[in-house]
Motif scaffolding. Structure first.
Motif, PDB file in Angstrom:
ATOM      1  N   THR A 122      48.201  45.287  41.960  1.00 48.32           N
ATOM      2  CA  THR A 122      47.847  44.532  43.164  1.00 48.32           C
ATOM      3  C   THR A 122      48.927  44.635  44.228  1.00 48.32           C
ATOM      4  N   ALA A 178      40.593  41.999  38.898  1.00 43.53           N
ATOM      5  CA  ALA A 178      39.625  41.394  39.826  1.00 43.53           C
ATOM      6  C   ALA A 178      39.804  39.880  39.899  1.00 43.53           C
ATOM      7  N   VAL A 221      43.208  38.997  41.801  1.00 39.18           N
ATOM      8  CA  VAL A 221      43.248  39.121  43.257  1.00 39.18           C
ATOM      9  C   VAL A 221      42.434  38.027  43.929  1.00 39.18           C
ATOM     10  N   ARG A 222      41.367  37.582  43.281  1.00 40.84           N
ATOM     11  CA  ARG A 222      40.599  36.486  43.856  1.00 40.84           C
ATOM     12  C   ARG A 222      41.347  35.162  43.710  1.00 40.84           C
ATOM     13  N   ARG A 282      43.971  35.452  46.322  1.00 40.42           N
ATOM     14  CA  ARG A 282      43.491  35.921  47.632  1.00 40.42           C
ATOM     15  C   ARG A 282      44.383  37.042  48.144  1.00 40.42           C
ATOM     16  N   HIS A 342      44.083  40.888  48.228  1.00 38.17           N
ATOM     17  CA  HIS A 342      43.391  42.158  48.051  1.00 38.17           C
ATOM     18  C   HIS A 342      44.232  43.292  48.624  1.00 38.17           C
ATOM     19  N   SER A 343      44.257  44.403  47.922  1.00 40.76           N
ATOM     20  CA  SER A 343      45.018  45.566  48.363  1.00 40.76           C
ATOM     21  C   SER A 343      44.223  46.820  48.037  1.00 40.76           C
ATOM     22  N   GLU A 344      44.667  47.958  48.599  1.00 40.23           N
ATOM     23  CA  GLU A 344      43.995  49.224  48.303  1.00 40.23           C
ATOM     24  C   GLU A 344      44.081  49.540  46.813  1.00 40.23           C
ATOM     25  N   SER A 380      44.354  47.281  44.214  1.00 43.99           N
ATOM     26  CA  SER A 380      43.462  46.406  43.444  1.00 43.99           C
ATOM     27  C   SER A 380      42.011  46.765  43.676  1.00 43.99           C
ATOM     28  N   TYR A 381      41.673  47.223  44.895  1.00 45.98           N
ATOM     29  CA  TYR A 381      40.300  47.622  45.202  1.00 45.98           C
ATOM     30  C   TYR A 381      39.843  48.728  44.255  1.00 45.98           C
ATOM     31  N   GLU A 404      39.804  47.343  40.336  1.00 50.51           N
ATOM     32  CA  GLU A 404      38.637  46.507  40.075  1.00 50.51           C
ATOM     33  C   GLU A 404      37.413  47.346  39.736  1.00 50.51           C
ATOM     34  N   SER A 433      34.840  32.252  44.397  1.00 47.15           N
ATOM     35  CA  SER A 433      36.085  31.721  44.956  1.00 47.15           C
ATOM     36  C   SER A 433      36.694  30.753  43.964  1.00 47.15           C
TER      37      SER A 433
END
Length: 825
Positions: free
Chosen positions: A324, A352, A355-356, A359, A361-363, A365-366, A369, A547
């Motif tokens: 992340t 996943a 990161v939630r 809060r 989010h990064s390239e 972690s994207y 996930e 959330s």
């Protein structure tokens, strides 16, 4: 994912005439979502060439630095003579190589270049910055090129300034498409061309360990690779071609070490991270967070960690949120020379959720996930080390640290005819095998195939996943369109028809329907002033909430409605009347902790359905309304009036009328309503809901106007709905009798009304309370209730005597039940 066409061409030899739009059509046909094709640099016109600064004259007398430069552009200007250019930037010197646009050229944005006199000198062109070339943001002025860049060559072709860029929306099941490697493989398949894998590099035969590391929790990480480099030149610049590609792909160039890791992440799909070797203390361990741990990440936010967080740690504690974002203490700086390069395969679900939770989010972690190729860390880390050695003069420390928790490749058994049965189109066995092998699967067997998906396709876990691959590669357009034959329906159920009638009735009464999320937070129960032990506080928590702020399933409709009302009030719509119908989730005390997983290759048995039902919460349908501001507005017709608790009660009566029942209203104390303005709603002896004015603390917690009102009731408790029928309209006149009864203040008006109805008998058509009076004439602790009674017979005109007898009978029953006496007697 933004993919430059020139980058894709490195790994698949697409025909020269293929444009970005041509490739987009092929990828769309293969099931990828290409949103746009941008023609980057299409508005850049030459001559745009590389030049060498020969001389610089500083011009004086101006408010800002102005320099008159002589630049060698070779034969690009047709004369071979130096080009005279006026420039305001100061970040270049004599001998530097720069990009020059000559008169007649055009920069992005329609900026045409010509010869003109400025600051007392003739300027014949422009020395360009990265923003003027459309390949990034300016950081220091003019783009200075490496010293070995040839003078006079075309800069557009040399640096790839003109390119088609495909912007692809990657669905969660296609993580491999978040890389040039994955998209190039799809392009090769679409055109039937060979694919050159950028991860196909020969690894050195290393047995020594680099920086020491271990995996403490195999459920969080099953492969962890470290390589070490030393002596990186901190002044080494990222090559222009790499900076251009990073910008085209949507990433900002930072420094050579960061740019190399980002470049390889985009190319291979494997996120990488570089630690400053001098900031590490002791062996690296991948583990879950311990209670009370915290980490300050690269965005300068100190984060309190959750026990489920996946961490990379050393002896000092956490140094990175795995997959992340790295920690601030081990960040590589502008002068870092020794680095440890990390590549790993982390648990996709764990990343996943992490990161939630934060809060963050990064390239990286994207991609984690959506699933990363488990076999890539060794190759990606080696390529990163080699590129830093080639571009930055670093020394690769021999050896590699490779910590691994073995994972057995899962094989899928599938009949060769299965894809054809799914599509309704016959595919022969050879076609199925060929398409699956193009995806990268290993296929064995005859009519029943054993398929082992490749490491870069973790989404292939089921026979239907394999069928989808065959169908999409064969072409969705090849599937014939046949309108399905719907089975004869039986219309809406009685419950569905009731919900529609209720919705129409409330809309007709001036309410607007809203649909709120069925998720709430534990804080909502405090905001609603629910007492400890209230059944509504017993909730179900989602395993994977949208959330972390609202991880619970609602047990009442009111939180979502109150937030919607606050949203409207905050935007100036204070006179609002909203309603919602939906299910709430009330856990059963005897329910098992987890619902059973049923097989998908057959229909469930009755016992299996019952076992699933037993694990589900009770989900009754409810209807609720909220009101604020004016219920009736003031205008030329007269004064308006505010929304009152009585309007909320009337909304409940509107709902009950659609079921065909009448409500009994009694005073009650029930959160979140005001204790003195709360009505309990009954059908017979069954409590169906509550209505009234909200407690002042509740309106304050949700930011609502004072004296806002609400109602909530449960539809199924109202009983079975009756089929609505048109009422019989009598042709005989009505007889009206008014009666005023004096009762104790504590006697509910509803009890008096019920007694009047029972006593009046069949001739009573309607009863209406039209006045309530308290005062000295009545006496302390007493009140006067005035009712209008309407009598009518279906077969005759009533006489005055008959109407009076019915009235007296009604008063007698009211007197017997409630102690009422006629006022004035």
């Amino acid at each position: 994912m933004r993919a430059p066409l020139s980058w894709l061409r490195e790994y698949v030899d697409l025909p020269a005439e293929v444009t970005g739009r041509d490739l987009a059509e092929k990828l769309i046909a293969a099931g990828l979502e290409v949103e746009t094709v941008d023609r980057a640099g299409a508005d850049l016109e030459g001559p745009l060439v590389v030049g060498e600064v020969l001389a610089i004259e500083e011009l004086t007398g101006f408010k800002k630095p102005i320099r008159f430069c002589q630049v060698d552009v070779g034969d690009a200007n047709g004369t071979g003579e130096p080009q005279n250019i006026v420039c305001g930037a100061t970040n270049f010197a004599v001998g530097d190589r720069v990009v020059v646009i000559l008169p007649g050229g055009e920069l992005p944005g329609g900026f045409k270049i010509g010869s003109r006199k400025t600051y007392g000198k003739l300027s014949e062109g422009m020395i360009c910055s990265v923003s003027e070339l459309g390949i990034g943001e300016d950081h220091g002025g003019i783009l200075v090129l490496p010293a070995d860049t040839p003078v006079g060559v075309d800069a557009i072709g040399l640096f790839g300034l003109r390119d088609d860029v495909l912007d692809i929306a990657v669905t969660p099941d296609r993580g491999y498409a978040l890389s040039i490697r994955g998209l190039a493989r799809e392009a090769a398949t679409a055109y039937g061309l060979p694919f050159k894998d950028p991860a196909d590099v020969e690894l050195p035969g290393e047995t020594a360990e680099a920086y020491p590391a271990a995996i403490a929790d195999p459920s969080a990480c099953d492969r962890f690779v470290l390589r070490e480099i030393r002596g990186l030149d901190p002044d080494a610049q990222t090559p222009v071609w790499m900076r251009v590609r990073l910008h085209r792909a949507g990433m900002r160039p930072v420094s050579l070490a960061v740019d190399v890791t980002n470049y390889l992440m985009l190319e291979l799909g494997q996120p990488l991270h570089a630690f400053d070797r001098s900031a590490l203390t002791g062996p690296i361990v991948v583990r879950r967070a311990a209670p009370g741990e915290s980490l300050e990440t690269l965005d300068h936010v100190k984060r309190t960690l959750d026990p489920e967080d996946i961490l990379i740690t050393d002896d000092s504690g956490p140094i990175s949120l795995a997959g992340t974002m790295g920690g601030l203490t081990t960040e590589i700086g502008d002068r870092s020379t020794d680095m440890v390069i990390e590549a790993a395969h982390f648990d996709d679900i764990g990343v996943a959720r992490m990161v939630r939770r934060h809060r963050l989010h990064s390239e990286a972690s994207y991609r984690f996930e959506r699933g990363v190729d488990r076999d890539l860390p060794l190759y990606a880390s080696y390529r990163a080390a080699r590129m830093l050695a080639e571009l930055g003069g670093a020394e690769i420390v021999p050896g590699v640290t490779h910590a691994e928790a073995p994972v057995e490749a899962a094989a899928i058994t599938i009949p060769a005819a299965h894809p054809g049965r799914v599509a309704g189109v016959a595919y022969d066995r050879d076609t199925v095998v060929r398409r699956l092998e193009q995806v990268g699967c290993a296929v064995t067997g005859g009519e029943t195939l054993t398929v082992t998906p490749p490491s870069w396709r973790p989404d292939l876990t089921d026979p239907n996943d394999l069928a989808e691959e065959v169908i999409r590669l064969e072409g969705y357009e090849a599937i014939p369109s046949r309108a399905p034959r719907p089975a004869a329906g039986q219309g809406l159920t009685a419950a569905q028809r009731l919900r529609r009638r209720v919705g129409r009735a409330l809309a007709g009464a001036g309410y607007t329907e809203v649909l709120a999320f069925p998720f709430v937070a534990a804080k909502d129960w405090d905001d609603l002033q629910l007492p400890a032990g209230d059944a509504r506080r017993t909730t179900l928590r989602l395993a994977n909430p949208l959330s972390e702020d609202e991880p619970l399933l609602r047990t009442t409709l009111l939180p979502g409605l109150l937030r919607a009302l606050a949203h409207n009030v905050g935007r100036g719509f204070g006179d609002a009347a909203l309603f919602e119908m939906g299910v709430v989730f009330r856990p059963r005390p005897d329910a098992p902790a987890r619902a059973p997983r049923l097989a998908v290759d057959r229909g469930p048995t009755a016992e299996e359905v019952a076992s699933v039902d037993a694990a589900l919460p009770d989900q009754p349908h409810r209807v609720a309304v909220v009101l604020s501001g004016d219920r009736e507005r003031s205008s030329w017709w007269g004064a308006g009036r505010p929304a009152l608790w009585a309007d909320a009660v009337e909304a409940a009566r509107t709902v009950a009328a659609e079921v065909g029942v009448e409500l009994t209203v009694k005073q009650d104390r029930h959160a979140p309503w005001h204790p003195g303005r709360c009505a309990a709603l009954y059908v017979g002896d069954t409590l169906v809901g509550h209505a009234g004015e909200l407690h002042p603390r509740v309106t304050k917690a949700y930011g609502l106007p004072a004296r806002s009102c609400a109602m909530e009731l449960e539809l199924r408790r109202l009983g079975e709905p009756v089929t609505p029928r048109a009422p019989h309209v009598s042709t005989y006149p009505v007889a009206t009798q008014d009666v005023a009864l004096v009762v104790d203040t504590a006697v509910p008006a509803a009890e008096v009304e019920a007694a009047l109805r029972d006593g009046a008998g069949a001739l009573l058509e309607a009863v209406r309370l039209f006045d309530v009076y308290t005062g000295e004439q009545i006496g302390e602790g007493r009140k006067s209730l005035a009712y209008a009674l309407r009598f009518r017979a279906p077969d005759r005109t009533l006489t005055a005597e008959e109407a009076s007898q019915a009235r007296d009978a009604a008063v007698a029953v009211a007197s017997e039940r409630t102690g009422a006496v006629l006022r004035g007697t």
